[in-house]
Design a protein around this motif. Structure first.
Motif, short mmCIF file in Angstrom:
data_model
loop_
_atom_site.label_atom_id
_atom_site.label_comp_id
_atom_site.label_asym_id
_atom_site.label_seq_id
_atom_site.Cartn_x
_atom_site.Cartn_y
_atom_site.Cartn_z
N SER A 101 1.17 -1.28 0.14
CA SER A 101 -0.23 0.08 -0.22
C SER A 101 0.83 1.41 -0.17
N CYS A 167 -5.34 7.69 9.63
CA CYS A 167 -4.60 6.79 9.74
C CYS A 167 -5.53 6.21 10.21
N ASP A 196 -5.52 5.87 5.29
CA ASP A 196 -5.43 4.32 5.77
C ASP A 196 -5.75 3.59 6.74
N ALA A 198 -4.85 0.30 7.51
CA ALA A 198 -3.92 -1.28 7.38
C ALA A 198 -3.71 -2.22 8.04
N TYR A 199 -4.72 -1.86 9.42
CA TYR A 199 -5.11 -2.27 10.55
C TYR A 199 -6.65 -2.93 10.05
N ARG A 221 -5.47 0.07 1.60
CA ARG A 221 -5.83 -1.21 1.97
C ARG A 221 -4.12 -2.23 2.40
N THR A 222 -4.34 -3.37 3.44
CA THR A 222 -2.51 -4.01 2.72
C THR A 222 -2.94 -5.78 3.14
N LYS A 225 0.27 -7.02 6.31
CA LYS A 225 -0.54 -7.15 7.88
C LYS A 225 -1.55 -8.77 7.79
N GLY A 235 -0.57 -4.30 -1.61
CA GLY A 235 -1.61 -3.42 -1.33
C GLY A 235 -2.38 -2.73 -2.21
#
Ligand SMILES: *Cc1c(COP(=O)(O)O)cnc(C)c1O
Length: 378
Positions: A101, A167, A196, A198-199, A221-222, A225, A235
């Motif tokens: 990402s 984020c 963001d 990501a989590y 998103r990615t 993780k 990502g």
């Protein structure tokens, strides 16, 4: 008089040829020395979905001699299905994939920020943001988080920045933004809003569905993780078609390599031969272990921030010394210094915090005993 060859060489010394923003950048300097236990970078400590291992083992090696698909169309469709915005669910929403990402964040800054424009965000946040900003000639504008690790949406909006970065859950604090904050910023920000996530898999809610109503919102998103694919670098971003179209140009072709695409498709697949069930099961496990780990950390007399991610952020004034002592004992944890002093909890910790990834309980037990020992010795 004509310049001699040696004069020209003197003038064209490579340092002065490079852009000032690039000269000023430090290298990304994480400690990559192998340790017995590494819980420092928020990856999936249970590993990679077995479905991905099978798909990669079956992948024909000859594929490597060909270019991957231009813009990863099958992967885009899989992603839309995964985030619940597949065909029919929401018209006009698209996906851009990338080499992590990070690649999508970088491309978004390139696509929407002219050199000299500002990018606003709340501090502390993802350390790569000011770096990508500088690389793209943008000026990073940081505003402090509120004492409850939310942010003041009006203050952020008042920056009138060309790009606003949010984020949630936030790295390194592990905390979530409130829906009211996110909605206010998305509605009132001057330019593009990047959210963001990501989590997101570890959080009680995601805001990705807002892209269907807000044309200027990009959610990233990615698979690094929850999906356990950090090494393959995949990502994606979800946004309105016009934003996706511009991002796709700025990103460029061939960013997701053939094996990464095969792995990502397997990871996002439902059913017995897909990886999604494994991912969901291990996300649930991570959320459970996170609570147990937080209790155990509190029992040691430390106070982690309320986490909605797969790691704990533990402000403590001797974080750097503790991390060093843990490293000497074979355990690598994340450590932050110089965190925003405007936030009272962070100020009380001298701007320092430990960051510990959540993983299998036997690993957590070793991390906990090493942490206890390191605090006695640090
Ligand atoms: C890890 C992380 C990413 C980067 O993920 P990649 O997809 O591996 O590039 C992005 N944002 C945040 C907040 C992260 O913590």
């Amino acid at each position: 008089m004509m310049a001699t060859a040696s004069d020209t060489r003197a003038v064209l010394d490579v340092q002065s040829l490079a852009r000032a923003d690039v000269r000023a950048l430090p290298l990304y300097a994480v400690d990559r020395t192998a340790r017995a236990i590494d819980v420092s970078d928020n990856v999936n400590l249970w590993g990679t979905p077995p479905a991905v291992r099978r798909a990669l083992a079956d992948a024909p090696v000859e594929t490597a001699s060909r270019y991957p698909s231009l813009y990863s169309i099958p992967l885009r469709d899989a992603v839309l299905g995964y985030v619940g915005l597949g065909s029919g669910a929401a018209g006009g929403v698209g996906v851009v994939t990338g080499c992590g990402s990070d690649d999508v964040l970088d491309a978004a800054m390139r696509a929407f920020g002219d050199p000299g424009d500002r990018i606003a965000f709340a501090e502390p946040t993802f350390s790569m943001i000011p770096i990508f900003a500088r690389l793209n000639g943008l000026e990073p504008v940081a505003i402090p988080m509120t004492p409850t690790f939310d942010l003041d949406p009006q203050r952020l909006v008042d920056c009138r920045a060309k790009i606003t970065y949010l984020c949630s859950p936030n790295n390194p604090t592990s905390t979530m933004l409130s829906r009211a904050t996110v909605e206010y910023v998305v509605e009132h920000a001057a330019g593009l809003v990047i959210l963001d996530e990501a989590y997101a898999e570890f959080a009680p809610e995601s805001f990705v569905a807002l892209v269907a109503r807000h044309e200027r919102l990009l959610v990233t998103r990615t698979l690094s993780k929850a999906f356990g694919l950090a090494g393959l670098r995949v990502g994606f971003g979800v946004a309105s078609e016009p934003v996706i179209e511009l991002l796709t140009r700025a990103r460029g072709p061939y960013k997701v390599n053939v094996f990464a695409e095969i792995a990502a498709l397997a990871a996002l697949r439902e059913g017995a031969d897909g990886g999604l069930a494994w991912v969901r099961e291990h996300v649930a496990l991570a959320v459970h272990v996170r609570a147990c780990l937080a209790d155990a950390v509190r029992a040691l007399g430390l106070e982690p921030l309320p986490s909605s991610a797969n790691f704990l952020c533990i402000p403590t004034p001797d974080a750097r010394d503790i991390a060093r002592a843990m490293r000497a004992r074979g355990v690598l944890v994340g450590v932050h210094t110089g965190l925003a002093r405007d936030v009272p909890v962070l100020d009380a910790a001298g701007g320092q915090a430990l960051r510990i990834g959540v993983g299998p309980w036997d690993v957590m037990e070793t991390v906990l005993s090493t942490l206890a020992e390191a605090r006695r010795c640090a």
